[in-house]
Design a protein around this motif. Sequence first.
Motif, short mmCIF file in Angstrom:
data_model
loop_
_atom_site.label_atom_id
_atom_site.label_comp_id
_atom_site.label_asym_id
_atom_site.label_seq_id
_atom_site.Cartn_x
_atom_site.Cartn_y
_atom_site.Cartn_z
N ALA A 83 0.82 -1.21 0.00
CA ALA A 83 0.00 0.00 0.00
C ALA A 83 0.86 1.27 0.00
O ALA A 83 0.55 2.23 -0.69
N THR A 84 1.94 1.26 0.77
CA THR A 84 2.82 2.44 0.84
C THR A 84 4.05 2.30 -0.07
O THR A 84 4.88 3.20 -0.10
N ARG A 85 4.15 1.17 -0.75
CA ARG A 85 5.27 0.88 -1.65
C ARG A 85 6.62 1.07 -0.93
O ARG A 85 7.50 1.76 -1.42
N THR A 86 6.74 0.43 0.22
CA THR A 86 8.00 0.50 0.99
C THR A 86 8.54 -0.89 1.26
O THR A 86 7.79 -1.85 1.44
N TYR A 87 9.86 -0.95 1.29
CA TYR A 87 10.59 -2.21 1.53
C TYR A 87 11.74 -1.84 2.46
O TYR A 87 12.56 -0.98 2.13
N SER A 88 11.81 -2.45 3.63
CA SER A 88 12.86 -2.15 4.61
C SER A 88 13.60 -3.41 5.00
O SER A 88 13.00 -4.49 5.09
N TYR A 89 14.90 -3.26 5.21
CA TYR A 89 15.71 -4.40 5.62
C TYR A 89 16.92 -3.94 6.41
O TYR A 89 17.36 -2.80 6.30
N GLN A 90 17.44 -4.83 7.23
CA GLN A 90 18.66 -4.59 7.99
C GLN A 90 19.74 -5.51 7.45
O GLN A 90 19.47 -6.67 7.15
N VAL A 91 20.96 -4.99 7.36
CA VAL A 91 22.10 -5.85 7.07
C VAL A 91 22.65 -6.22 8.44
O VAL A 91 23.06 -5.35 9.21
N ILE A 92 22.63 -7.52 8.76
CA ILE A 92 22.97 -7.95 10.12
C ILE A 92 24.30 -8.69 10.21
O ILE A 92 24.75 -9.02 11.31
N GLU A 93 24.93 -8.92 9.07
CA GLU A 93 26.20 -9.66 9.09
C GLU A 93 26.92 -9.48 7.75
O GLU A 93 26.29 -9.39 6.71
N GLY A 94 28.26 -9.42 7.82
CA GLY A 94 29.06 -9.48 6.60
C GLY A 94 29.52 -8.17 6.01
O GLY A 94 30.14 -8.16 4.96
N VAL A 95 29.20 -7.04 6.65
CA VAL A 95 29.67 -5.73 6.18
C VAL A 95 30.32 -4.99 7.35
O VAL A 95 30.04 -5.29 8.50
N PRO A 96 31.19 -4.02 7.04
CA PRO A 96 31.84 -3.28 8.13
C PRO A 96 30.93 -2.19 8.69
O PRO A 96 31.25 -1.00 8.66
#
Length: 160
Positions: free
Chosen positions: A88-101
């Motif tokens: 409905a709001t055309r949103t996508y959220s995510y967390q990077v939790i491993e593997g990046v500095p």
Amino acid sequence: MNRIAILGTVIISTLNILQAQTPLVTEIESSADDVWEQLRKMDNIDELSSFVSAVQWKGPKNIGGERICTSADGKGHFKEKITGFNDATRTYSYQVIEGVPAENMNNMIKVVDLGYNKSMIVWTSNFEFIENPNMTKEQFNNFLTTARVEMVENIIKLAK
């Protein structure tokens, strides 16, 4: 008065620690619905990014699901957790939790309807960079920008 001074110090310290990546804002000559239809398929990030060769899922391909993305050379990976998804709001959220500095890396992609068969993608990333011998903060920011631009360009091609 001491509480205010302490709170102000905490807020200033927190702002200095958080690294807010400049949002990537891209205007597109396609409807928001057409762009969202392609963007919402981020489950298949390996089809949108040359930096990812494969994706393995744990749990649902929605909120709470985790995807493990293997790097293009097959030597590294990073893990992401889907934290928001809303048609409905055309949103996508995510967390990077491993593997990046980085720590506390939260990302949000939003498609905004501009009318007249035009839309805009707004992609933000907030994180705390972790000092390490393999990558400087500038190199990490450049990597993020390059990766985001490539994925947005591929989404635009698919939406037209």
